[in-house]
Write a protein that holds these residues in place. Structure first.
Motif, PDB file in Angstrom:
ATOM      1  N   ASP A 108       6.594  -3.673  15.831  1.00 56.84           N
ATOM      2  CA  ASP A 108       6.416  -4.170  14.597  1.00 56.84           C
ATOM      3  C   ASP A 108       5.630  -3.495  13.842  1.00 56.84           C
ATOM      4  OD1 ASP A 108       7.951  -6.942  15.080  1.00 56.84           O
ATOM      5  OD2 ASP A 108       6.701  -6.811  16.748  1.00 56.84           O
ATOM      6  N   LEU A 109       4.693  -2.899  14.051  1.00 56.07           N
ATOM      7  CA  LEU A 109       3.880  -2.025  13.076  1.00 56.07           C
ATOM      8  C   LEU A 109       3.118  -1.040  13.749  1.00 56.07           C
ATOM      9  CD1 LEU A 109       2.769  -2.312  10.118  1.00 56.07           C
ATOM     10  CD2 LEU A 109       0.915  -3.263  10.774  1.00 56.07           C
ATOM     11  N   LEU A 110       2.793   0.137  13.229  1.00 57.29           N
ATOM     12  CA  LEU A 110       1.875   1.295  13.807  1.00 57.29           C
ATOM     13  C   LEU A 110       0.677   1.250  13.089  1.00 57.29           C
ATOM     14  CD1 LEU A 110       4.515   4.265  13.668  1.00 57.29           C
ATOM     15  CD2 LEU A 110       3.771   3.404  15.680  1.00 57.29           C
ATOM     16  N   LEU A 111      -0.300   1.455  13.592  1.00 63.19           N
ATOM     17  CA  LEU A 111      -1.579   1.670  13.128  1.00 63.19           C
ATOM     18  C   LEU A 111      -2.308   2.873  13.607  1.00 63.19           C
ATOM     19  CD1 LEU A 111      -3.312  -1.850  13.486  1.00 63.19           C
ATOM     20  CD2 LEU A 111      -2.468  -1.046  11.442  1.00 63.19           C
ATOM     21  N   SER A 112      -3.130   3.613  12.741  1.00 68.87           N
ATOM     22  CA  SER A 112      -3.769   4.699  13.263  1.00 68.87           C
ATOM     23  C   SER A 112      -4.806   4.393  13.993  1.00 68.87           C
ATOM     24  CB  SER A 112      -4.083   5.771  12.047  1.00 68.87           C
ATOM     25  OG  SER A 112      -2.960   6.165  11.246  1.00 68.87           O
ATOM     26  N   LYS A 113      -4.997   5.590  15.039  1.00 66.07           N
ATOM     27  CA  LYS A 113      -6.251   5.469  15.877  1.00 66.07           C
ATOM     28  C   LYS A 113      -7.717   6.253  15.165  1.00 66.07           C
ATOM     29  CE  LYS A 113      -5.899   5.246  20.633  1.00 66.07           C
ATOM     30  NZ  LYS A 113      -5.751   5.614  21.784  1.00 66.07           N
ATOM     31  N   PRO A 114      -8.770   5.342  15.252  1.00 69.64           N
ATOM     32  CA  PRO A 114      -8.990   4.155  15.501  1.00 69.64           C
ATOM     33  C   PRO A 114      -8.689   3.343  14.119  1.00 69.64           C
ATOM     34  CG  PRO A 114     -11.090   5.266  14.972  1.00 69.64           C
ATOM     35  CD  PRO A 114      -9.854   6.235  15.039  1.00 69.64           C
ATOM     36  N   PRO A 115      -8.205   2.060  14.413  1.00 69.53           N
ATOM     37  CA  PRO A 115      -7.949   1.392  13.002  1.00 69.53           C
ATOM     38  C   PRO A 115      -9.060   0.825  12.544  1.00 69.53           C
ATOM     39  CG  PRO A 115      -7.452   0.042  15.116  1.00 69.53           C
ATOM     40  CD  PRO A 115      -7.850   1.370  15.786  1.00 69.53           C
ATOM     41  N   GLN A 116      -8.966   0.728  11.218  1.00 67.55           N
ATOM     42  CA  GLN A 116     -10.298   0.189  10.372  1.00 67.55           C
ATOM     43  C   GLN A 116     -10.018  -1.292  10.658  1.00 67.55           C
ATOM     44  OE1 GLN A 116      -9.614   1.230   6.305  1.00 67.55           O
ATOM     45  NE2 GLN A 116     -10.262   3.317   6.683  1.00 67.55           N
ATOM     46  N   ARG A 117     -11.456  -1.799  10.536  1.00 62.65           N
ATOM     47  CA  ARG A 117     -11.751  -3.337  11.112  1.00 62.65           C
ATOM     48  C   ARG A 117     -10.745  -4.332  10.221  1.00 62.65           C
ATOM     49  NH1 ARG A 117     -14.374  -7.774   9.853  1.00 62.65           N
ATOM     50  NH2 ARG A 117     -15.135  -9.030  11.461  1.00 62.65           N
ATOM     51  N   ALA A 118     -10.832  -4.043   9.127  1.00 64.82           N
ATOM     52  CA  ALA A 118      -9.939  -4.934   7.864  1.00 64.82           C
ATOM     53  C   ALA A 118      -8.693  -4.847   8.145  1.00 64.82           C
ATOM     54  CB  ALA A 118     -10.436  -4.639   6.664  1.00 64.82           C
ATOM     55  N   VAL A 119      -7.974  -3.551   8.344  1.00 61.08           N
ATOM     56  CA  VAL A 119      -6.814  -3.347   8.320  1.00 61.08           C
ATOM     57  C   VAL A 119      -6.227  -3.801   9.784  1.00 61.08           C
ATOM     58  CG1 VAL A 119      -4.919  -1.469   8.872  1.00 61.08           C
ATOM     59  CG2 VAL A 119      -6.541  -1.159   7.266  1.00 61.08           C
ATOM     60  N   LEU A 120      -7.178  -3.705  10.949  1.00 61.58           N
ATOM     61  CA  LEU A 120      -6.658  -4.445  12.013  1.00 61.58           C
ATOM     62  C   LEU A 120      -6.607  -6.012  12.025  1.00 61.58           C
ATOM     63  CD1 LEU A 120      -6.086  -4.055  15.047  1.00 61.58           C
ATOM     64  CD2 LEU A 120      -8.762  -4.333  15.542  1.00 61.58           C
ATOM     65  N   LEU A 121      -7.712  -6.700  11.596  1.00 58.42           N
ATOM     66  CA  LEU A 121      -7.627  -7.994  11.494  1.00 58.42           C
ATOM     67  C   LEU A 121      -6.750  -8.496  10.386  1.00 58.42           C
ATOM     68  CD1 LEU A 121     -11.471  -8.636  11.383  1.00 58.42           C
ATOM     69  CD2 LEU A 121      -9.589  -8.723  13.282  1.00 58.42           C
ATOM     70  N   ASP A 122      -6.242  -7.859   9.299  1.00 53.87           N
ATOM     71  CA  ASP A 122      -5.325  -8.211   8.437  1.00 53.87           C
ATOM     72  C   ASP A 122      -3.940  -8.226   9.035  1.00 53.87           C
ATOM     73  OD1 ASP A 122      -7.049  -8.711   6.333  1.00 53.87           O
ATOM     74  OD2 ASP A 122      -6.980  -6.912   5.276  1.00 53.87           O
ATOM     75  N   THR A 123      -3.859  -7.014   9.804  1.00 58.54           N
ATOM     76  CA  THR A 123      -2.519  -6.965  10.510  1.00 58.54           C
ATOM     77  C   THR A 123      -2.231  -8.178  11.400  1.00 58.54           C
ATOM     78  OG1 THR A 123      -2.581  -4.582  10.364  1.00 58.54           O
ATOM     79  CG2 THR A 123      -1.186  -5.536  12.136  1.00 58.54           C
ATOM     80  N   ILE A 124      -3.125  -8.411  12.275  1.00 57.72           N
ATOM     81  CA  ILE A 124      -2.974  -9.526  13.152  1.00 57.72           C
ATOM     82  C   ILE A 124      -2.833 -10.952  12.269  1.00 57.72           C
ATOM     83  CG2 ILE A 124      -4.224 -11.187  14.825  1.00 57.72           C
ATOM     84  CD1 ILE A 124      -5.760  -8.521  15.785  1.00 57.72           C
ATOM     85  N   GLU A 125      -3.405 -11.066  11.057  1.00 54.18           N
ATOM     86  CA  GLU A 125      -3.232 -12.328  10.457  1.00 54.18           C
ATOM     87  C   GLU A 125      -1.613 -12.370   9.999  1.00 54.18           C
ATOM     88  OE1 GLU A 125      -4.162 -15.983   8.428  1.00 54.18           O
ATOM     89  OE2 GLU A 125      -5.395 -14.892  10.068  1.00 54.18           O
ATOM     90  N   THR A 126      -1.293 -11.198   9.351  1.00 51.45           N
ATOM     91  CA  THR A 126       0.067 -11.017   8.697  1.00 51.45           C
ATOM     92  C   THR A 126       1.079 -11.312   9.955  1.00 51.45           C
ATOM     93  OG1 THR A 126      -0.884  -9.616   7.117  1.00 51.45           O
ATOM     94  CG2 THR A 126       1.542  -9.600   7.724  1.00 51.45           C
ATOM     95  N   LEU A 127       0.874 -10.705  10.998  1.00 52.11           N
ATOM     96  CA  LEU A 127       1.929 -10.535  11.982  1.00 52.11           C
ATOM     97  C   LEU A 127       2.150 -11.893  12.707  1.00 52.11           C
ATOM     98  CD1 LEU A 127       1.892  -7.200  13.471  1.00 52.11           C
ATOM     99  CD2 LEU A 127       3.545  -8.124  11.708  1.00 52.11           C
ATOM    100  N   THR A 128       1.063 -12.694  12.815  1.00 55.52           N
ATOM    101  CA  THR A 128       0.914 -14.157  13.536  1.00 55.52           C
ATOM    102  C   THR A 128       0.914 -15.378  12.516  1.00 55.52           C
ATOM    103  OG1 THR A 128      -1.307 -14.193  13.720  1.00 55.52           O
ATOM    104  CG2 THR A 128      -0.343 -12.854  15.443  1.00 55.52           C
ATOM    105  N   SER A 129       1.049 -15.174  11.138  1.00 54.03           N
ATOM    106  CA  SER A 129       0.839 -16.210  10.136  1.00 54.03           C
ATOM    107  C   SER A 129       2.187 -17.139  10.543  1.00 54.03           C
ATOM    108  CB  SER A 129       0.918 -15.654   8.733  1.00 54.03           C
ATOM    109  OG  SER A 129       2.269 -15.082   8.522  1.00 54.03           O
ATOM    110  N   GLY A 130       3.088 -16.859  10.975  1.00 50.33           N
ATOM    111  CA  GLY A 130       4.107 -17.882  11.183  1.00 50.33           C
ATOM    112  C   GLY A 130       4.092 -18.533  12.528  1.00 50.33           C
ATOM    113  N   LYS A 131       2.935 -18.386  13.079  1.00 51.65           N
ATOM    114  CA  LYS A 131       2.777 -19.295  14.522  1.00 51.65           C
ATOM    115  C   LYS A 131       2.103 -20.456  14.183  1.00 51.65           C
ATOM    116  CE  LYS A 131       3.707 -15.220  17.487  1.00 51.65           C
ATOM    117  NZ  LYS A 131       3.973 -15.469  19.026  1.00 51.65           N
ATOM    118  N   PRO A 132       2.277 -21.300  14.920  1.00 49.59           N
ATOM    119  CA  PRO A 132       1.394 -22.917  14.800  1.00 49.59           C
ATOM    120  C   PRO A 132       0.260 -22.231  15.479  1.00 49.59           C
ATOM    121  CG  PRO A 132       3.311 -23.029  16.677  1.00 49.59           C
ATOM    122  CD  PRO A 132       3.280 -21.416  15.833  1.00 49.59           C
TER     123      PRO A 132
END
Length: 132
Positions: A108-132
């Motif tokens: 679904d998405l590529l992140l560069s290693k090591p991912p920045q903290r804010a980018v990592l957490l925002d990515t998780i929030e965005t990709l899981t926001s449709g889940k209950p």
């Protein structure tokens, strides 16, 4: 920075680099997420499959380059078991792969290693926001 509290999600983290596994796991736990961290693809796939009947993972973060099955193979097998589960690939080649249009089809998405903290957490929030 977003001051809205993030939802807790269950994260499967797969990486063969112990220091990165520990660092990313710590960032995710500090943000309030539940994390299962494993150091190889087969263990990750077993954990994912075993979770499907009880508490499935909300998102999978996997390294690209690992011995044995690589991140592309992990993504393919995760999507075969659960097409709606987001898979994020973390790689040292992330930016170049995006620019070259080389994102694997089951990722679904590529992140560069090591991912920045804010980018990592925002990515998780965005990709899981449709889940209950």
């Amino acid at each position: 920075m977003n001051s809205t509290p993030r939802r807790t999600v269950i994260v499967l983290l797969i990486d063969d680099d112990p220091s990165l596994l520990q660092a990313l796991g710590a960032v995710l736990k500090e943000a309030g997420h539940e994390v299962v961290a494993v150091d190889n693809a087969e263990s990750g796939l077993t954990a994912f499959e075993n979770s499907l009947d009880s508490r499935p993972f909300d998102i999978v973060l996997t390294d690209l380059g690992m011995p044995g099955l690589d991140g592309r193979g992990v993504a393919l097998r995760i999507k075969a078991m659960s097409p709606e589960t987001p898979v994020v690939m973390i790689t040292g080649w992330g930016r170049r792969m995006e620019e070259d249009g080389e994102k694997p089809p089951h990722v679904d998405l590529l992140l560069s290693k090591p991912p920045q903290r804010a980018v990592l957490l925002d990515t998780i929030e965005t990709l899981t926001s449709g889940k209950p």
